[in-house]
Scaffold this motif. Structure first.
Motif, PDB file in Angstrom:
ATOM      1  N   TYR A 189      14.841 -31.153 -33.038  1.00  0.00           N
ATOM      2  CA  TYR A 189      14.149 -29.959 -32.544  1.00  0.00           C
ATOM      3  C   TYR A 189      14.037 -29.962 -31.020  1.00  0.00           C
ATOM      4  O   TYR A 189      13.965 -28.902 -30.393  1.00  0.00           O
ATOM      5  N   LEU A 190      14.035 -31.140 -30.416  1.00  0.00           N
ATOM      6  CA  LEU A 190      13.918 -31.239 -28.962  1.00  0.00           C
ATOM      7  C   LEU A 190      15.056 -30.505 -28.280  1.00  0.00           C
ATOM      8  O   LEU A 190      16.109 -30.280 -28.869  1.00  0.00           O
ATOM      9  N   GLY A 191      14.836 -30.132 -27.028  1.00  0.00           N
ATOM     10  CA  GLY A 191      15.866 -29.447 -26.256  1.00  0.00           C
ATOM     11  C   GLY A 191      15.429 -28.045 -25.886  1.00  0.00           C
ATOM     12  O   GLY A 191      14.261 -27.679 -25.986  1.00  0.00           O
ATOM     13  N   LYS A 192      16.391 -27.263 -25.465  1.00  0.00           N
ATOM     14  CA  LYS A 192      16.113 -25.921 -24.948  1.00  0.00           C
ATOM     15  C   LYS A 192      16.244 -24.866 -26.045  1.00  0.00           C
ATOM     16  O   LYS A 192      17.202 -24.859 -26.810  1.00  0.00           O
ATOM     17  N   TRP A 193      15.262 -23.970 -26.080  1.00  0.00           N
ATOM     18  CA  TRP A 193      15.243 -22.832 -26.996  1.00  0.00           C
ATOM     19  C   TRP A 193      15.065 -21.562 -26.173  1.00  0.00           C
ATOM     20  O   TRP A 193      14.310 -21.543 -25.206  1.00  0.00           O
ATOM     21  N   TYR A 194      15.742 -20.504 -26.584  1.00  0.00           N
ATOM     22  CA  TYR A 194      15.607 -19.188 -25.956  1.00  0.00           C
ATOM     23  C   TYR A 194      14.736 -18.316 -26.854  1.00  0.00           C
ATOM     24  O   TYR A 194      14.900 -18.314 -28.073  1.00  0.00           O
TER      25      TYR A 194
ATOM     26  N   THR B  66      12.420 -19.155 -21.860  1.00  0.00           N
ATOM     27  CA  THR B  66      12.900 -20.367 -22.524  1.00  0.00           C
ATOM     28  C   THR B  66      11.734 -21.316 -22.761  1.00  0.00           C
ATOM     29  O   THR B  66      10.707 -21.251 -22.081  1.00  0.00           O
ATOM     30  N   ALA B  67      11.922 -22.197 -23.732  1.00  0.00           N
ATOM     31  CA  ALA B  67      10.994 -23.298 -23.980  1.00  0.00           C
ATOM     32  C   ALA B  67      11.852 -24.551 -24.103  1.00  0.00           C
ATOM     33  O   ALA B  67      12.853 -24.557 -24.817  1.00  0.00           O
ATOM     34  N   GLU B  68      11.459 -25.578 -23.381  1.00  0.00           N
ATOM     35  CA  GLU B  68      12.208 -26.830 -23.440  1.00  0.00           C
ATOM     36  C   GLU B  68      11.270 -27.943 -23.863  1.00  0.00           C
ATOM     37  O   GLU B  68      10.178 -28.103 -23.298  1.00  0.00           O
TER      38      GLU B  68
ATOM     39  N   ALA C   8      15.927 -19.410 -30.519  1.00  0.00           N
ATOM     40  CA  ALA C   8      17.295 -19.811 -30.862  1.00  0.00           C
ATOM     41  C   ALA C   8      17.860 -20.692 -29.754  1.00  0.00           C
ATOM     42  O   ALA C   8      17.368 -20.688 -28.623  1.00  0.00           O
ATOM     43  N   ARG C   9      18.893 -21.407 -30.083  1.00  0.00           N
ATOM     44  CA  ARG C   9      19.568 -22.268 -29.105  1.00  0.00           C
ATOM     45  C   ARG C   9      20.457 -21.452 -28.170  1.00  0.00           C
ATOM     46  O   ARG C   9      20.915 -21.954 -27.155  1.00  0.00           O
TER      47      ARG C   9
END
Length: 180
Positions: free
Chosen positions: A33-38, A55-57, A144-145
């Protein structure tokens, strides 16, 4: 007969709450789940007023998850706004229920009193699209990614939100730069 009447009253009064129980995903692999999401869509919230290109990172920081939310104000190239917070799992069985706080580090001792629910309600098996909300149904996000998702997938998530009892008329698409 009186017991039967009370049973009917109980069923009548609680029927709606069963239909809209807040259900999270069965399990979240936090490393995936970690990482960047738009942000694809959201319910408008005071802390996201005028935000586009959101974005959420998420990254691991000790036993916590570091959260960095960014957006541009008013236009895709507007002034950059950023908030850094921390999240922690509150349901170790599923990892789908978290608390999040954006208090400054020196006030972290107050996190348990000034935090919000972050519940992962829907997540595809590849960790490409997620829906996040909270029990009061005041906040909802589709993430979403990539900056754009297929319309059919979007509708699937919207319909699921409706099934959970969210007022989807409040859902707004988030303008995003298309740089996938």
């Amino acid at each position: 007969m009186p017991l039967f009447k009370w049973f009917l009253v109980f069923i009548f009064l609680t029927a709606g709450s069963f239909a809209y129980a807040m259900i999270t995903v069965e399990h979240v692999d936090l490393n995936k789940y970690l990482g960047k999401w738009y942000e694809i869509a959201r319910f408008e919230a005071w802390f996201e007023t005028d935000c586009v290109n959101v974005t959420a990172e998420y990254s691991k920081k000790d036993d916590l998850i570091k959260v960095v939310n960014t957006c541009h104000l008013n236009t895709l190239n507007g002034k950059l706004k950023s908030s850094t917070g921390r999240a922690w799992v509150v349901d170790n069985k599923t990892n789908a229920k978290l608390k999040v706080s954006f208090l400054p580090g020196y006030l972290s001792f107050l996190n348990r009193f000034f935090s919000g629910d972050y519940w992962i309600l829907k997540l595809d098996q590849n960790y490409e699209v997620a829906m996040v909300g909270e029990p009061s149904k005041k906040y909802l996000w589709i993430l979403a990614r990539t900056t754009v998702i297929d319309h059919r997938i979007y509708e699937e998530y919207v319909n699921y939100a409706r099934d959970l009892g969210f007022d989807i008329s409040k859902l707004q698409l988030t303008p995003q730069e298309r740089h996938n």
